[in-house]
Design an enzyme around this catalytic site. Structure first.
Site, PDB file in Angstrom:
ATOM      1  N   CYS A 126      26.328  39.853  28.186  1.00  0.00           N
ATOM      2  CA  CYS A 126      26.301  41.293  27.117  1.00  0.00           C
ATOM      3  C   CYS A 126      24.992  39.993  25.307  1.00  0.00           C
ATOM      4  O   CYS A 126      24.629  39.047  26.136  1.00  0.00           O
ATOM      5  CB  CYS A 126      27.938  40.008  26.067  1.00  0.00           C
ATOM      6  SG  CYS A 126      28.516  40.464  27.291  1.00  0.00           S
ATOM      7  N   GLY A 173      23.086  43.686  27.144  1.00  0.00           N
ATOM      8  CA  GLY A 173      24.005  45.161  27.396  1.00  0.00           C
ATOM      9  C   GLY A 173      24.488  46.074  27.389  1.00  0.00           C
ATOM     10  O   GLY A 173      23.930  46.358  25.581  1.00  0.00           O
ATOM     11  N   GLY A 230      28.770  35.532  28.482  1.00  0.00           N
ATOM     12  CA  GLY A 230      28.902  34.663  29.900  1.00  0.00           C
ATOM     13  C   GLY A 230      30.066  35.243  30.021  1.00  0.00           C
ATOM     14  O   GLY A 230      30.662  36.222  30.519  1.00  0.00           O
ATOM     15  N   CYS A 239      20.595  28.745  32.475  1.00  0.00           N
ATOM     16  CA  CYS A 239      20.172  29.413  33.518  1.00  0.00           C
ATOM     17  C   CYS A 239      18.756  30.014  33.600  1.00  0.00           C
ATOM     18  O   CYS A 239      18.192  29.895  32.670  1.00  0.00           O
ATOM     19  CB  CYS A 239      21.361  30.908  32.714  1.00  0.00           C
ATOM     20  SG  CYS A 239      20.683  32.221  33.781  1.00  0.00           S
ATOM     21  N   TYR A 290      14.083  36.255  33.843  1.00  0.00           N
ATOM     22  CA  TYR A 290      13.820  38.164  33.385  1.00  0.00           C
ATOM     23  C   TYR A 290      15.200  38.546  32.856  1.00  0.00           C
ATOM     24  O   TYR A 290      14.729  39.120  31.759  1.00  0.00           O
ATOM     25  CB  TYR A 290      14.891  38.151  35.533  1.00  0.00           C
ATOM     26  CG  TYR A 290      15.560  39.997  34.627  1.00  0.00           C
ATOM     27  CD1 TYR A 290      14.599  41.419  35.752  1.00  0.00           C
ATOM     28  CD2 TYR A 290      16.627  40.507  34.324  1.00  0.00           C
ATOM     29  CE1 TYR A 290      15.277  42.228  35.467  1.00  0.00           C
ATOM     30  CE2 TYR A 290      17.332  41.525  33.795  1.00  0.00           C
ATOM     31  CZ  TYR A 290      16.424  42.800  34.997  1.00  0.00           C
ATOM     32  OH  TYR A 290      16.704  43.654  34.454  1.00  0.00           O
ATOM     33  N   SER A 340       8.788  43.626  32.988  1.00  0.00           N
ATOM     34  CA  SER A 340       8.885  42.301  33.503  1.00  0.00           C
ATOM     35  C   SER A 340       8.120  41.758  34.653  1.00  0.00           C
ATOM     36  O   SER A 340       8.182  40.542  34.638  1.00  0.00           O
ATOM     37  CB  SER A 340      10.247  42.580  34.193  1.00  0.00           C
ATOM     38  OG  SER A 340      10.152  43.368  35.127  1.00  0.00           O
ATOM     39  N   ASP A 363       5.766  41.247  40.228  1.00  0.00           N
ATOM     40  CA  ASP A 363       7.646  41.582  39.734  1.00  0.00           C
ATOM     41  C   ASP A 363       8.167  40.182  39.829  1.00  0.00           C
ATOM     42  O   ASP A 363       7.440  39.277  40.175  1.00  0.00           O
ATOM     43  CB  ASP A 363       8.667  42.776  41.202  1.00  0.00           C
ATOM     44  CG  ASP A 363       9.561  43.692  40.138  1.00  0.00           C
ATOM     45  OD1 ASP A 363       9.618  43.101  39.449  1.00  0.00           O
ATOM     46  OD2 ASP A 363       9.696  44.503  40.530  1.00  0.00           O
ATOM     47  N   ASP A 364       9.344  40.547  39.141  1.00  0.00           N
ATOM     48  CA  ASP A 364       9.841  38.976  38.911  1.00  0.00           C
ATOM     49  C   ASP A 364      11.451  38.714  39.694  1.00  0.00           C
ATOM     50  O   ASP A 364      11.090  37.070  39.547  1.00  0.00           O
ATOM     51  CB  ASP A 364      10.671  39.709  36.950  1.00  0.00           C
ATOM     52  CG  ASP A 364      11.662  40.419  37.155  1.00  0.00           C
ATOM     53  OD1 ASP A 364      13.023  40.677  37.849  1.00  0.00           O
ATOM     54  OD2 ASP A 364      11.251  40.915  36.901  1.00  0.00           O
ATOM     55  N   CYS A 405      25.673  34.983  41.032  1.00  0.00           N
ATOM     56  CA  CYS A 405      26.371  34.734  39.923  1.00  0.00           C
ATOM     57  C   CYS A 405      27.843  34.881  39.446  1.00  0.00           C
ATOM     58  O   CYS A 405      28.084  36.116  38.939  1.00  0.00           O
ATOM     59  CB  CYS A 405      25.163  34.993  38.793  1.00  0.00           C
ATOM     60  SG  CYS A 405      25.391  33.993  37.488  1.00  0.00           S
ATOM     61  N   CYS A 440      20.828  25.614  35.477  1.00  0.00           N
ATOM     62  CA  CYS A 440      21.608  27.002  36.212  1.00  0.00           C
ATOM     63  C   CYS A 440      20.945  27.108  37.388  1.00  0.00           C
ATOM     64  O   CYS A 440      19.464  28.117  37.551  1.00  0.00           O
ATOM     65  CB  CYS A 440      22.288  26.743  36.366  1.00  0.00           C
ATOM     66  SG  CYS A 440      23.426  28.297  37.723  1.00  0.00           S
ATOM     67  N   CYS A 469      22.394  30.425  42.202  1.00  0.00           N
ATOM     68  CA  CYS A 469      21.437  31.927  42.847  1.00  0.00           C
ATOM     69  C   CYS A 469      20.707  32.170  43.882  1.00  0.00           C
ATOM     70  O   CYS A 469      20.356  32.725  44.695  1.00  0.00           O
ATOM     71  CB  CYS A 469      21.798  33.548  41.708  1.00  0.00           C
ATOM     72  SG  CYS A 469      20.573  32.364  40.170  1.00  0.00           S
TER      73      CYS A 469
HETATM   74  S1  SF4 Z   1      23.595  31.070  39.255  1.00  0.00           S
HETATM   75 FE1  SF4 Z   1      21.537  32.016  38.410  1.00  0.00          FE
HETATM   76  S2  SF4 Z   1      22.431  34.347  37.181  1.00  0.00           S
HETATM   77 FE2  SF4 Z   1      23.604  32.289  37.485  1.00  0.00          FE
HETATM   78  S3  SF4 Z   1      23.947  31.514  35.132  1.00  0.00           S
HETATM   79 FE3  SF4 Z   1      23.486  30.165  37.554  1.00  0.00          FE
HETATM   80  S4  SF4 Z   1      20.793  30.653  37.933  1.00  0.00           S
HETATM   81 FE4  SF4 Z   1      21.486  31.783  36.269  1.00  0.00          FE
END
Ligand code: SF4
Length: 497
Positions: free
Chosen positions: A23, A50, A125, A264, A270, A311, A373-374, A410, A461, A464
């Site tokens: 979002c 979103g 989130g 993130c 992306y 992208s 590509d990303d 994620c 973070c 993923c």
């Molecule tokens: S898991 Fe990946 S997409 Fe999700 S918050 Fe962490 S870095 Fe971002």
């Protein structure tokens, strides 16, 4: 694809979606301004975050009006609707669902009556303790702390709204100060009562949220690009673990948790707009630098670097710059194909990627291409792309990806495929290259990606990519998009520790 409300979706390729964000949020407190229109343009700038539904809540000081519907911002609102939303304070939301289905009831802003008036809320989130929060809401209802009919919360955002509304003897600000430390996961929130705009960000600051200044007020938004579009100047980020309140008494800030930043990294790769800055770092500059590092990590002899538009463009520019290989536009994107309510027939759908991208044969023919590509999630799009480039006469196709392989789901607000659907889960890079039909494939390293952001690694973070989740996850049964939509009895059983 037909949506739950019977209208047609704007998704031309529902099976080939890239990562989806949870979002975009926007809030404005500005007496004397057309706040609904400011919210509209703010949401317009956040549309990429979103596309399932959009909504705006406006207060004139005595009453909150909410207007929301399924669809894009430009489809939900028109001049007459915006003209009817009069006031000095507004919040807005564009939604992609991560907890709760894509249905009207889950569109935001959410709205609840409280003991003192009313409350509206928008959330970017995804929470990871929704089951626990559902139990708290049930307790509040059993104790008579919630007024109005039990409509049943079906999203994590709904649960937060109910908890804020349940503190009947207190102000919303006090209720928020009590509730926010109990919430776990990713939340960048905007909410309001009749007179005050609030904004809050989780202690990890996983999703972005910024504060801006208008001549006659304040704005909060998911991205700085939304400040720019309404002419607001950037003041600062809403800090991780901070609650802001904005009203006629000015701006108040309080901390509800110690900041432990884990932004993130995928926002840089992306999700965010290239013209946005997060934690002081330009997203576009990060992407160009990722391309340069990708070229150093995975060089190849080639004639032309082309992006997968849009992208992949900044990283392709960086790759070309670093490698010395000329940059060119080999693919033209049909910018409007994802924005139509007209569904392609089955025959047209079989054209697949050609509805989105068309190759420039005279640029591609006979060339050894580097295609940047990303990210790769399932690999379907890249497979079709490689085939299309070969059909257009490419001699070699080398795929370069400016993020590492996505191997983990994620839980903090970006909806990838399930782990089993992720192409990098279980296949080596060579096997993925073979599956895509590419001559070679190279992903940037995790270190290279992180360094390109210039943000210290321990403040990001990247779960993923490496499976290290910075906010500890509950057991898998208590996670999932439809957790709150199972029958109530089953939900309370899930909620028990
Ligand atoms: S898991 Fe990946 S997409 Fe999700 S918050 Fe962490 S870095 Fe971002």
């Amino acid at each position: 694809m037909t949506r739950p409300d019977g209208r047609l979706s704007h998704e031309t390729f529902p099976d080939e979606k890239g990562p989806q964000d949870a979002c975009g949020v926007f809030g404005v407190w500005a007496p004397g301004e057309e706040v609904a229109k400011l919210a509209y343009f703010g949401l317009y700038a956040l549309q990429h975050r979103g596309q399932e539904s959009a909504g705006i809540a406006v207060s004139n000081g005595t009453q909150i009006l909410v207007y929301k519907d399924m669809g894009l911002v430009s489809q939900v609102f028109d001049e007459a609707t915006l003209g009817s939303l009069q006031g000095h304070l507004a919040i807005g939301h564009t939604r992609y669902s991560t907890t709760g289905s894509s249905v009207w009831e889950n569109a935001q802003p959410t709205f609840r009556a409280t003991g003192r008036g009313a409350l509206a809320l928008g959330h970017n989130g995804n929470l990871i303790n929704s089951a626990e929060l559902a139990r708290l809401v049930s307790e509040a209802r059993a104790n008579g702390e919630l007024i109005g009919k039990d409509r049943g919360a079906t999203s994590d955002s709904d649960l937060m709204t109910e908890l804020l509304a349940s503190q009947t003897g207190r102000s919303i600000e006090e209720a928020a100060a009590e509730m926010l430390p109990r919430i776990r996961g990713a939340f960048s929130l905007v909410f309001m009562d009749e007179s005050t705009l609030y904004a809050a960000r989780d202690p990890q600051g996983i999703r972005p949220l910024v504060l801006g200044r208008l001549e006659r007020g304040y704005v909060v938004a998911s991205e700085t690009a939304a400040l720019d579009i309404v002419g607001a100047s950037f003041v600062r980020e809403v800090e991780p673990g901070e609650l802001l309140a904005i009203d006629e008494n000015g701006l108040r800030s309080r901390r509800f948790a110690v900041a432990d930043p884990k932004g993130c990294v995928f926002e840089y790769v992306y999700m965010a707009r290239p013209d946005t800055a997060i934690a002081g770092r330009s997203v576009n500059a990060s992407r160009v630098e990722m391309g340069r590092r990708l070229a150093r990590e995975h060089p190849v002899e080639a004639d032309l670097v082309i992006p997968t538009p849009e992208s992949g463009t900044p990283a392709a520019i960086g790759y070309a710059e670093q490698s010395g290989i000329p940059y060119g536009q080999g693919l033209v994107k049909n910018a409007y194909v994802g924005r139509t309510f007209i569904q392609p027939s089955q025959t047209i759908r079989q054209l697949g990627i050609r509805l989105k991208l068309n190759p420039l044969r005279e640029v591609i023919e006979g060339k050894r291409l580097v295609v940047v590509d990303d990210s790769i999630v399932r690999g379907n799009t890249q497979r079709a792309l490689v085939r299309m480039l070969r059909e257009a006469g490419a001699r070699e196709v080398h795929v370069r990806i400016s993020s590492p392989p996505v191997k983990w789901p994620c839980f903090y607000g970006i909806d990838f495929a399930t782990r089993a659907e992720l192409i990098a889960n279980g296949l080596s890079t060579e096997e993925i290259a073979a599956s895509l039909g590419a001559d070679s494939l190279g992903y940037i390293s995790i270190e290279g990606m992180v360094e390109a952001t210039t943000i210290p690694a321990d403040r990001l973070c990247r779960a993923c990519f490496d499976g290290v989740y910075p906010v500890e996850l509950p057991n898998p049964q208590q996670l999932g998009k439809h957790l709150l939509e199972v029958p109530a009895a089953a939900a309370s059983a899930l909620a028990r520790p």
